[in-house]
Design a protein around this motif. Structure first.
Motif, short mmCIF file in Angstrom:
data_model
loop_
_atom_site.label_atom_id
_atom_site.label_comp_id
_atom_site.label_asym_id
_atom_site.label_seq_id
_atom_site.Cartn_x
_atom_site.Cartn_y
_atom_site.Cartn_z
N GLN A 79 96.58 36.55 64.00
CA GLN A 79 97.38 35.40 64.44
C GLN A 79 98.81 35.81 64.79
OE1 GLN A 79 96.30 32.12 65.00
NE2 GLN A 79 98.30 32.14 65.98
N LEU A 80 99.35 36.76 64.03
CA LEU A 80 100.71 37.23 64.30
C LEU A 80 100.78 37.90 65.68
CD1 LEU A 80 103.57 37.50 63.12
CD2 LEU A 80 102.88 39.70 62.16
N ALA A 81 99.69 38.54 66.06
CA ALA A 81 99.64 39.20 67.37
C ALA A 81 99.36 38.22 68.50
CB ALA A 81 98.58 40.29 67.36
N THR A 82 99.02 36.97 68.12
CA THR A 82 98.67 35.96 69.14
C THR A 82 99.78 34.94 69.33
OG1 THR A 82 96.35 36.18 68.47
CG2 THR A 82 96.94 34.24 69.80
N LEU A 83 100.24 34.34 68.24
CA LEU A 83 101.26 33.30 68.34
C LEU A 83 101.83 32.99 66.96
CD1 LEU A 83 102.73 30.97 69.92
CD2 LEU A 83 100.80 29.51 69.23
N SER A 84 103.14 32.89 66.89
CA SER A 84 103.80 32.38 65.69
C SER A 84 104.91 31.44 66.16
CB SER A 84 104.40 33.51 64.84
OG SER A 84 105.01 32.98 63.69
#
Length: 490
Positions: A79-84
């Motif tokens: 998720q951190l590599a996708t969107l935060s």
């Protein structure tokens, strides 16, 4: 996970200590102050120092499903590599997390607010209660700890009763902690069968009656942790909740340290008390070390909060990364049957710990449920005098000699407490049981002046005597085969 397994220190331990002393506030304390541990990695129920020494972690209720659980790490990394981003944008992880939390709550507890910590959760819970009741006064329990921000420090006697603590605000009322062993109302001071839950509830009723403007909320940890691993007497919460609600207040259950299956029998620690709170706060284990928490309440209370027209916004509360991690933690609890593990291992651990009372005079009380256990040490069983120095010595010896991390707590710091990661297993329980018995034997020998050798030398550990009619019947033999082997190998 290879990069984690090879984790090393960036600088020598002495340099780390020097930098900490220079740049970190003195009020930020370490475990084992005289010989602090430098931990460079964790895995499951173990932590490792800079020299690679393995320690069994019996302290970390934060690493709920085990340190660096691969499924949790993967979910957060993905998720951190996708969107935060914040929760003002729609995202699925947020609503899935809320849906799962609500599904695990009883009654009308179905509306969630996401925060970063237990302190924030309890702060928000107070705001909800006060807005709903249009009152301000709060009843809390003695020795309670609800967080470190100003609003919850006000309702945490564990903090404000310390010598340098701020004075208790007038709008806060402190009820006795329902500790039947060394509290205001002790089981030994009343005939067997006395309803101690009613007597402790009467103390709350008196505070309600004396309230100048009415009680907004009663807040309590479902099982008091920092106060000494306290198990309230039967029907205490049931009686108190009725008193509070009849007076127009709301009830808040603080599950920050004891929720998510730790007690084994139920997912939430308030459930065995057969009550449904108006507001529930959760945090710590929810993120397995990642800062995430939540407040869960009823639609009615949520509507009262919304009626102010003041927007509630928390920049990081409910962000996609935190929610992805929380979702992974809750999935792992289910998939790996960790609540069931807490029930089975906890039952064994508690039964074996109860046997200590029949072997060591300094063991005053054993209490707990699931992987939440307290061992209260005393210098005099009849007077129930706290053995504070002995408890500290046991904590230090467990670490130094046995490489097991425990801590002590309670108002007199004489309760050895266990809240290990939920992957703690029967072999770990045997390892702990041997170690605690060796430490207690060592302390007994020390008191009698029979200690030979230095602090590293080990006491001879006696086999537990058969017990009949007691809390734990050991007449059919004492230790498991694994434990026998462990004793022979030492």
């Amino acid at each position: 996970m290879q990069h984690i397994m090879e984790a090393k220190e960036d600088m020598p331990k002495n340099d780390t200590i020097k930098l900490r002393n220079k740049h970190i506030g003195k009020s930020c304390q370490l475990f084992y102050k005289t010989d602090p541990l430098k931990i460079v990695r964790g895995q499951g129920q173990y932590m490792y120092d800079e020299e690679g020494t393995q320690y069994l972690d019996c302290i970390n209720n934060v690493a709920h499903v085990g340190h660096c659980h691969p499924k949790v790490v993967e979910a957060g990394s993905r998720q951190l590599a996708t969107l935060s981003t914040n929760n003002r944008f729609l995202h699925d992880e947020l609503v899935k997390c809320a849906q799962t939390l609500a599904a695990k709550m009883p009654g009308d507890l179905s509306v969630c607010y996401f925060v970063n910590s237990g302190s924030e959760a309890n702060d928000l819970a107070l705001r909800l209660a006060r807005q709903h009741t249009k009152r301000h006064e709060v009843i809390t329990l003695d020795h309670a700890y609800h967080g470190h921000v100003s609003a919850v420090m006000d309702i945490s006697p564990y903090k404000f009763n310390q010598p340098g603590g701020d004075p208790k605000p007038d709008f806060v009322h402190v009820a006795p902690c329902p500790d039947v062993y060394r509290g205001k109302i002790r089981d030994c001071d009343f005939p067997e069968g006395t309803d101690l839950g009613q007597l402790y509830a009467d103390e709350v009723a008196r505070l309600v009656e004396a309230s100048p403007s009415g009680i907004a909320a009663f807040i309590a940890e479902s099982l008091q942790s920092c106060g000494g691993q306290i198990i309230p007497p039967k029907d205490y919460f049931k009686k108190v909740y009725k008193i509070i609600r009849d007076a127009g207040g709301v009830t808040i259950a603080d599950e920050v340290q004891v929720g998510f299956g730790r007690i084994g029998t139920h997912y939430w620690a308030f459930e065995p008390h057969e009550v449904i709170p108006d507001i529930v706060t959760v945090a710590k284990p929810m993120g397995n070390g990642h800062p995430v928490g939540a407040v869960v309440t009823t639609p009615e209370i949520a509507e009262s909060f919304a009626s102010t027209g003041v927007c509630y916004f928390n920049t990081y509360g409910g962000n996609p990364v935190s929610c992805a991690i929380a979702n992974a933690v809750m999935r792992v609890i289910e998939e790996e049957k960790l609540q069931e593990n807490a029930l089975n291992v906890g039952k064994y651990l508690l039964e074996q710990c109860r046997a200590l009372r029949f072997e060591y005079e300094m063991v005053g009380d054993i209490r707990g449920t699931g992987l939440f256990v307290g061992i209260e040490l005393v210098t005099n069983r009849k007077a129930r005098t706290p053995a504070t120095k002995t408890a500290k010595a046991v904590v230090d010896r467990m670490k130094k000699v046995h490489k097991i991390l425990v801590s002590s707590d309670g108002p007199d710091d004489n309760v050895i407490k266990l809240k290990p990661p939920m992957v703690f297993n029967a072999a770990n329980a045997d390892q702990f049981l041997y170690a605690i018995r060796e430490c207690l034997s060592f302390m007994e020998n020390q008191e009698k002046g029979q200690v030979n050798g230095g602090s590293e030398s080990r006491a001879t550990v006696p086999m537990p005597a058969s017990v009949t009619g007691g809390l734990c019947n050991l007449a059919n033999g004492a230790l498991s085969e694994k434990r026998d082997q462990m004793i022979k190998s030492v």
